[in-house]
Design a protein around this motif. Structure first.
Motif, PDB file in Angstrom:
ATOM      1  N   TYR A  63       6.992   7.580 -17.373  1.00  0.00           N
ATOM      2  CA  TYR A  63       6.794   6.864 -16.115  1.00  0.00           C
ATOM      3  C   TYR A  63       8.116   6.609 -15.387  1.00  0.00           C
ATOM      4  O   TYR A  63       9.090   6.155 -15.985  1.00  0.00           O
ATOM      5  N   LEU A  64       8.085   6.858 -14.076  1.00  0.00           N
ATOM      6  CA  LEU A  64       9.168   6.451 -13.184  1.00  0.00           C
ATOM      7  C   LEU A  64       8.839   5.043 -12.708  1.00  0.00           C
ATOM      8  O   LEU A  64       7.675   4.631 -12.706  1.00  0.00           O
ATOM      9  N   THR A  65       9.845   4.303 -12.265  1.00  0.00           N
ATOM     10  CA  THR A  65       9.644   2.911 -11.854  1.00  0.00           C
ATOM     11  C   THR A  65      10.002   2.722 -10.390  1.00  0.00           C
ATOM     12  O   THR A  65      11.100   3.086  -9.961  1.00  0.00           O
ATOM     13  N   LEU A  66       9.078   2.167  -9.634  1.00  0.00           N
ATOM     14  CA  LEU A  66       9.353   1.737  -8.269  1.00  0.00           C
ATOM     15  C   LEU A  66       9.459   0.224  -8.305  1.00  0.00           C
ATOM     16  O   LEU A  66       8.490  -0.470  -8.611  1.00  0.00           O
ATOM     17  N   ARG A  67      10.642  -0.280  -8.031  1.00  0.00           N
ATOM     18  CA  ARG A  67      10.877  -1.728  -8.064  1.00  0.00           C
ATOM     19  C   ARG A  67      10.476  -2.333  -6.721  1.00  0.00           C
ATOM     20  O   ARG A  67      11.007  -1.979  -5.684  1.00  0.00           O
ATOM     21  N   ARG A  68       9.534  -3.264  -6.760  1.00  0.00           N
ATOM     22  CA  ARG A  68       9.044  -3.896  -5.529  1.00  0.00           C
ATOM     23  C   ARG A  68      10.109  -4.720  -4.843  1.00  0.00           C
ATOM     24  O   ARG A  68      10.010  -5.016  -3.658  1.00  0.00           O
ATOM     25  N   SER A  69      11.167  -5.086  -5.564  1.00  0.00           N
ATOM     26  CA  SER A  69      12.240  -5.883  -4.981  1.00  0.00           C
ATOM     27  C   SER A  69      13.192  -5.050  -4.113  1.00  0.00           C
ATOM     28  O   SER A  69      14.002  -5.611  -3.376  1.00  0.00           O
ATOM     29  N   GLU A  70      13.088  -3.730  -4.184  1.00  0.00           N
ATOM     30  CA  GLU A  70      13.967  -2.855  -3.410  1.00  0.00           C
ATOM     31  C   GLU A  70      13.505  -2.756  -1.961  1.00  0.00           C
ATOM     32  O   GLU A  70      12.307  -2.822  -1.681  1.00  0.00           O
ATOM     33  N   PRO A  71      14.460  -2.580  -1.029  1.00  0.00           N
ATOM     34  CA  PRO A  71      14.084  -2.398   0.376  1.00  0.00           C
ATOM     35  C   PRO A  71      13.194  -1.159   0.539  1.00  0.00           C
ATOM     36  O   PRO A  71      13.391  -0.161  -0.148  1.00  0.00           O
ATOM     37  N   ASN A  72      12.232  -1.238   1.416  1.00  0.00           N
ATOM     38  CA  ASN A  72      11.313  -0.143   1.742  1.00  0.00           C
ATOM     39  C   ASN A  72      10.387   0.265   0.593  1.00  0.00           C
ATOM     40  O   ASN A  72       9.757   1.315   0.650  1.00  0.00           O
ATOM     41  N   SER A  73      10.290  -0.548  -0.444  1.00  0.00           N
ATOM     42  CA  SER A  73       9.404  -0.185  -1.555  1.00  0.00           C
ATOM     43  C   SER A  73       7.942  -0.139  -1.104  1.00  0.00           C
ATOM     44  O   SER A  73       7.168   0.667  -1.624  1.00  0.00           O
ATOM     45  N   ASP A  74       7.566  -0.969  -0.132  1.00  0.00           N
ATOM     46  CA  ASP A  74       6.193  -0.936   0.371  1.00  0.00           C
ATOM     47  C   ASP A  74       5.886   0.400   1.041  1.00  0.00           C
ATOM     48  O   ASP A  74       4.802   0.959   0.864  1.00  0.00           O
ATOM     49  N   ALA A  75       6.846   0.930   1.799  1.00  0.00           N
ATOM     50  CA  ALA A  75       6.658   2.222   2.461  1.00  0.00           C
ATOM     51  C   ALA A  75       6.590   3.349   1.437  1.00  0.00           C
ATOM     52  O   ALA A  75       5.770   4.267   1.562  1.00  0.00           O
ATOM     53  N   ILE A  76       7.431   3.281   0.420  1.00  0.00           N
ATOM     54  CA  ILE A  76       7.410   4.302  -0.642  1.00  0.00           C
ATOM     55  C   ILE A  76       6.083   4.238  -1.385  1.00  0.00           C
ATOM     56  O   ILE A  76       5.447   5.264  -1.641  1.00  0.00           O
ATOM     57  N   TYR A  77       5.636   3.037  -1.732  1.00  0.00           N
ATOM     58  CA  TYR A  77       4.360   2.865  -2.432  1.00  0.00           C
ATOM     59  C   TYR A  77       3.205   3.407  -1.592  1.00  0.00           C
ATOM     60  O   TYR A  77       2.303   4.073  -2.104  1.00  0.00           O
ATOM     61  N   SER A  78       3.247   3.148  -0.302  1.00  0.00           N
ATOM     62  CA  SER A  78       2.218   3.648   0.599  1.00  0.00           C
ATOM     63  C   SER A  78       2.175   5.175   0.579  1.00  0.00           C
ATOM     64  O   SER A  78       1.091   5.782   0.534  1.00  0.00           O
ATOM     65  N   MET A  79       3.337   5.810   0.594  1.00  0.00           N
ATOM     66  CA  MET A  79       3.379   7.264   0.546  1.00  0.00           C
ATOM     67  C   MET A  79       2.860   7.795  -0.794  1.00  0.00           C
ATOM     68  O   MET A  79       2.138   8.791  -0.839  1.00  0.00           O
ATOM     69  N   LEU A  80       3.209   7.124  -1.884  1.00  0.00           N
ATOM     70  CA  LEU A  80       2.726   7.534  -3.204  1.00  0.00           C
ATOM     71  C   LEU A  80       1.209   7.411  -3.287  1.00  0.00           C
ATOM     72  O   LEU A  80       0.527   8.310  -3.796  1.00  0.00           O
ATOM     73  N   LEU A  81       0.658   6.290  -2.787  1.00  0.00           N
ATOM     74  CA  LEU A  81      -0.791   6.095  -2.799  1.00  0.00           C
ATOM     75  C   LEU A  81      -1.507   7.152  -1.969  1.00  0.00           C
ATOM     76  O   LEU A  81      -2.518   7.716  -2.392  1.00  0.00           O
ATOM     77  N   THR A  82      -0.974   7.424  -0.795  1.00  0.00           N
ATOM     78  CA  THR A  82      -1.572   8.431   0.075  1.00  0.00           C
ATOM     79  C   THR A  82      -1.533   9.803  -0.575  1.00  0.00           C
ATOM     80  O   THR A  82      -2.511  10.543  -0.559  1.00  0.00           O
ATOM     81  N   SER A  83      -0.401  10.120  -1.172  1.00  0.00           N
ATOM     82  CA  SER A  83      -0.254  11.408  -1.845  1.00  0.00           C
ATOM     83  C   SER A  83      -1.260  11.549  -2.979  1.00  0.00           C
ATOM     84  O   SER A  83      -1.896  12.593  -3.143  1.00  0.00           O
ATOM     85  N   GLN A  84      -1.427  10.490  -3.754  1.00  0.00           N
ATOM     86  CA  GLN A  84      -2.367  10.547  -4.871  1.00  0.00           C
ATOM     87  C   GLN A  84      -3.814  10.617  -4.371  1.00  0.00           C
ATOM     88  O   GLN A  84      -4.605  11.424  -4.859  1.00  0.00           O
ATOM     89  N   ALA A  85      -4.150   9.800  -3.401  1.00  0.00           N
ATOM     90  CA  ALA A  85      -5.527   9.751  -2.908  1.00  0.00           C
ATOM     91  C   ALA A  85      -5.957  11.070  -2.267  1.00  0.00           C
ATOM     92  O   ALA A  85      -7.101  11.485  -2.404  1.00  0.00           O
ATOM     93  N   MET A  86      -5.028  11.733  -1.607  1.00  0.00           N
ATOM     94  CA  MET A  86      -5.345  12.990  -0.928  1.00  0.00           C
ATOM     95  C   MET A  86      -5.019  14.212  -1.786  1.00  0.00           C
ATOM     96  O   MET A  86      -5.163  15.339  -1.333  1.00  0.00           O
ATOM     97  N   ASN A  87      -4.549  13.950  -3.017  1.00  0.00           N
ATOM     98  CA  ASN A  87      -4.157  15.030  -3.926  1.00  0.00           C
ATOM     99  C   ASN A  87      -3.169  15.993  -3.267  1.00  0.00           C
ATOM    100  O   ASN A  87      -3.305  17.206  -3.355  1.00  0.00           O
ATOM    101  N   ARG A  88      -2.178  15.400  -2.596  1.00  0.00           N
ATOM    102  CA  ARG A  88      -1.154  16.182  -1.897  1.00  0.00           C
ATOM    103  C   ARG A  88       0.080  16.311  -2.758  1.00  0.00           C
ATOM    104  O   ARG A  88       0.365  15.469  -3.604  1.00  0.00           O
ATOM    105  N   ILE A  89       0.848  17.330  -2.499  1.00  0.00           N
ATOM    106  CA  ILE A  89       2.085  17.564  -3.238  1.00  0.00           C
ATOM    107  C   ILE A  89       3.220  16.795  -2.579  1.00  0.00           C
ATOM    108  O   ILE A  89       3.399  16.867  -1.362  1.00  0.00           O
ATOM    109  N   LEU A  90       3.966  16.047  -3.384  1.00  0.00           N
ATOM    110  CA  LEU A  90       5.192  15.415  -2.898  1.00  0.00           C
ATOM    111  C   LEU A  90       6.289  16.468  -2.935  1.00  0.00           C
ATOM    112  O   LEU A  90       6.502  17.112  -3.966  1.00  0.00           O
TER     113      LEU A  90
END
Length: 110
Positions: A63-90
């Motif tokens: 597992y890689l770790t996305l720290r919620r305390s980091e700047p822009n972590s919400d935007a990164i999390y949003s992109m990860l969720l979208t990528s997973q939900a749409m089965n898209r390649i990062l």
């Protein structure tokens, strides 16, 4: 001509998994296999590729770790969720080299 296009599309789909690779600081052309949010204020990310070449210490060796305390972590999390939900390649997921937990620095998607 139509057959040639179909053949090219088919062959490129077959070779796409070969492009997925992790280096010392990033993984390219991967999909998100699992995301989980923990009470320790971190989000853990499992990707489709072998992450052992990364220069970091992953959680449970997978597992890689996305720290919620980091700047822009919400935007990164949003992109990860979208990528997973749409089965898209990062296109790229970059880590902070030498970090404990393989901290995600940024993600990139085309």
């Amino acid at each position: 001509m139509k057959f040639l296009r179909i053949a090219c599309a088919f062959l490129s789909a077959l070779s796409a998994p070969a492009w997925a690779a992790c280096g010392t600081n990033a993984c390219n052309n991967v999909t998100i296999v699992r995301l989980y949010v923990s009470t320790d204020n971190n989000i853990y990310v499992k990707i489709s590729d072998n992450i052992t070449p990364l220069n970091c210490a992953p959680l449970q060796d997978e597992y890689l770790t996305l720290r919620r305390s980091e700047p822009n972590s919400d935007a990164i999390y949003s992109m990860l969720l979208t990528s997973q939900a749409m089965n898209r390649i990062l296109t790229r997921i970059r880590i902070v080299e030498g970090s404990g937990g393989c901290t995600v620095a940024y993600v990139w998607q085309d």
